[in-house]
Design a protein around this motif. Structure first.
Motif, short mmCIF file in Angstrom:
data_model
loop_
_atom_site.label_atom_id
_atom_site.label_comp_id
_atom_site.label_asym_id
_atom_site.label_seq_id
_atom_site.Cartn_x
_atom_site.Cartn_y
_atom_site.Cartn_z
N ILE A 152 26.29 36.69 42.04
CA ILE A 152 26.15 35.23 42.22
C ILE A 152 25.04 34.96 43.72
O ILE A 152 25.26 35.47 44.71
CB ILE A 152 27.58 34.73 42.73
N ILE A 153 24.27 34.23 43.18
CA ILE A 153 23.35 33.65 44.09
C ILE A 153 22.98 32.29 44.14
O ILE A 153 22.49 31.71 43.08
CB ILE A 153 21.75 34.43 44.10
N ASP A 154 23.48 31.41 45.17
CA ASP A 154 23.57 29.95 44.83
C ASP A 154 24.07 29.14 46.00
O ASP A 154 24.47 29.83 46.89
CB ASP A 154 24.65 29.80 43.53
N ARG A 155 23.99 27.80 45.90
CA ARG A 155 24.56 26.98 46.84
C ARG A 155 26.03 27.02 46.80
O ARG A 155 26.25 27.13 45.28
CB ARG A 155 23.88 25.54 46.96
N THR A 156 26.82 26.79 47.55
CA THR A 156 28.31 26.52 47.32
C THR A 156 28.64 25.10 47.29
O THR A 156 27.85 24.15 47.71
CB THR A 156 29.03 27.47 48.43
N PRO A 157 29.79 24.81 46.84
CA PRO A 157 30.22 23.48 46.94
C PRO A 157 30.30 23.00 48.46
O PRO A 157 30.31 21.72 48.75
CB PRO A 157 31.73 23.45 46.41
N VAL A 158 30.28 23.71 49.66
CA VAL A 158 30.43 23.42 50.75
C VAL A 158 28.89 23.13 51.25
O VAL A 158 28.19 24.21 51.23
CB VAL A 158 30.96 24.37 51.71
N GLU A 193 12.77 31.63 39.93
CA GLU A 193 12.88 31.79 38.81
C GLU A 193 13.99 32.82 38.14
O GLU A 193 14.16 32.84 36.85
CB GLU A 193 11.44 31.75 38.20
N GLU A 194 13.62 33.98 38.73
CA GLU A 194 14.64 35.07 38.39
C GLU A 194 15.97 35.40 38.60
O GLU A 194 16.56 36.15 38.42
CB GLU A 194 13.67 36.21 38.81
N ALA A 195 16.31 34.00 39.33
CA ALA A 195 17.81 33.87 39.56
C ALA A 195 18.45 32.91 39.05
O ALA A 195 19.67 32.41 39.62
CB ALA A 195 18.03 34.11 41.21
N LYS A 196 17.89 32.14 38.15
CA LYS A 196 18.38 30.98 37.59
C LYS A 196 19.78 31.01 37.03
O LYS A 196 20.68 30.37 36.85
CB LYS A 196 17.45 30.28 36.70
N ARG A 197 19.99 32.20 36.23
CA ARG A 197 21.13 32.53 35.66
C ARG A 197 22.42 33.15 36.34
O ARG A 197 23.46 33.47 35.84
CB ARG A 197 20.79 33.56 34.56
N PHE A 198 22.01 33.29 37.65
CA PHE A 198 23.14 33.78 38.71
C PHE A 198 23.92 32.83 39.46
O PHE A 198 24.38 32.95 40.56
CB PHE A 198 22.45 34.77 39.85
#
Length: 417
Positions: free
Chosen positions: A348-354, A389-394
């Motif tokens: 998982i590589i993403d912004r969190t809800p916080v 681009e290479e982490a959009k699915r994570f």
């Protein structure tokens, strides 16, 4: 100091008295543009790419222990990009390409050795599955070769070819895969990030988050005082759930122990990395001569960096089934790392809800080989506020959307589907 044959010669002539520190040991500042929690390979690589690629140099990496004291120093050093599913193929090939130029980029000997990996198959069905994976790899420009039993016997004559229960029928080979020195990787990224002005702060445990009236994260509370931040990135592997809980988040992650082992040093035997297709066993040989091997995660949730006897026995049984001669080698030591197992076995590589808090977690079995690409894409996310681009699915919301990437069905709960 830039490392080269000339600097080595000068140091030798002066009695090796002129070497400078690889990185500074600074006191934490009151505020940084970005604070990265976790001084392992992923956190340090993120800081390095933030500085090099995006010009963000007012960065701090906070490590509760010392650099390399976590999973970065507790893995089996394998690097590879032999993945099949969309999302994984491009990401891990990006990582492999970064591995291939890492020593030049960092000006540091990380001992990258592209000695190859062979995934053995033991049935017709497994052969067909490996053929599909190899074809997908080749379509995506990744090297792959499907070998038969004759070719495998020529490369690995010491395997047990007479076992009717687990016949070695062939294997999938990726020649560009191999190993790298895990300690050197974190040292190299720490030194390179420090050269750009990044502060690497050891013995600095995060104990909480500071937030404004709107709930946005504005910094961290640590054992060395409060540190303000424009953005905070988490890269703490098996401690992801505990750190996220400080911000009121519950991640779709379970922490498990993964054991690894090393034997006494023996003469050169294993030419590359070998994985046993009829059980969870993989083995390579270090440059010092020890056989480095491991298996599956322990079957219970734990934050302990130690394992248990049943898994140890299972791993050794797998080794004996594949190559009985390993029974004559004495085990030197064993250790455990804390795996942050996501529900589909994919990171998982993403912004969190916080607001202001970003997460890099869920690496399961594959964190070390992902180190360079993980740092690059996480740095992109922190700098641009949009996925690479290479982490959009994570993305974190893929579980809600039903867009899991279940490469092997080996997440914490592979029965979800």
């Amino acid at each position: 100091m830039r490392y080269s044959i000339f600097s080595l010669a000068r140091a030798a002539l002066s009695g090796h008295k002129g070497w400078t520190r690889a990185w500074r040991d600074p006191e934490p500042k009151k505020h940084y543009d970005v604070v990265i929690i976790g001084g392992g390979g992923h956190g340090l690589a993120t800081a390095y790419f933030l500085a090099r690629e995006y010009g963000i140099r007012n960065v701090a990496v906070l490590e509760k222990g010392w650099i390399g004291s976590g999973n970065a120093g507790r893995n089996t050093t394998i690097i590879r990009s032999n993945y099949m599913l969309p999302g994984n193929t491009g990401f891990y090939e990006l990582s492999m390409k970064l591995w291939e130029r890492q020593e030049q980029d960092l000006n540091y000997n990380t001992m990258v050795s592209q000695r190859g990996i062979i995934n053995l198959y033991h049935s017709d069905g497994q052969r067909d599955a490996f053929a599909r994976r190899g074809n997908v790899m080749r379509i995506n420009g990744i090297d792959a070769e499907l070998l038969d039993a004759v070719q495998i016997r020529k490369m690995l004559p010491f395997l047990n070819y007479d076992n009717a229960r687990f016949p070695v029928m062939g294997g999938l080979l990726q020649r560009r895969a191999g190993t790298a020195r895990h300690d050197a990787v974190v040292w190299g990224y720490a030194r390179a990030a420090d050269s750009f002005g990044v502060d690497i702060i050891q013995n600095c445990e995060v104990t909480g988050f500071t937030r404004d009236q709107n709930g946005k994260v504005t910094g961290v509370e640590t054992t060395r005082g409060a540190i303000g931040a424009g953005k905070v990135g988490m890269a703490v592997a098996g401690s992801s759930s505990r750190v996220a809980a400080m911000a009121g988040l519950r991640l779709p992650i379970e922490s498990h122990v993964l054991q690894a082992f090393v034997s006494e040093a023996i003469k050169p035997l294993i030419p590359g990395v070998i994985t046993f297709g009829a059980g969870h066993f993989y083995v390579s040989q270090s440059d010092k001569g020890g056989l480095v091997f491991g298996g599956d995660i322990d079957g219970y949730n734990s934050y302990a960096q130690r394992g248990n006897m049943p898994v140890m026995e299972d791993v050794c049984e797998g080794g004996m089934a594949l190559m009985p001669m390993i029974g004559r080698v004495r085990l030197l030591r064993q250790w455990g790392g804390i795996m942050d197992m996501s529900m589909d076995g994919t990171p998982i590589i993403d912004r969190t809800p916080v607001d202001g808090l970003y997460v890099n977690a869920g690496w399961c079995y594959g964190g070390f080989k992902a180190t360079p690409a993980s740092g690059l894409v996480f740095a992109h996310l922190l700098a641009r506020d949009e996925p690479h681009e290479e982490a959009k699915r994570f993305r974190l919301d893929r579980f809600r959307r039903g867009a899991m990437i279940d490469e092997k069905g080996q997440g914490a709960q592979p029965n979800l589907h």
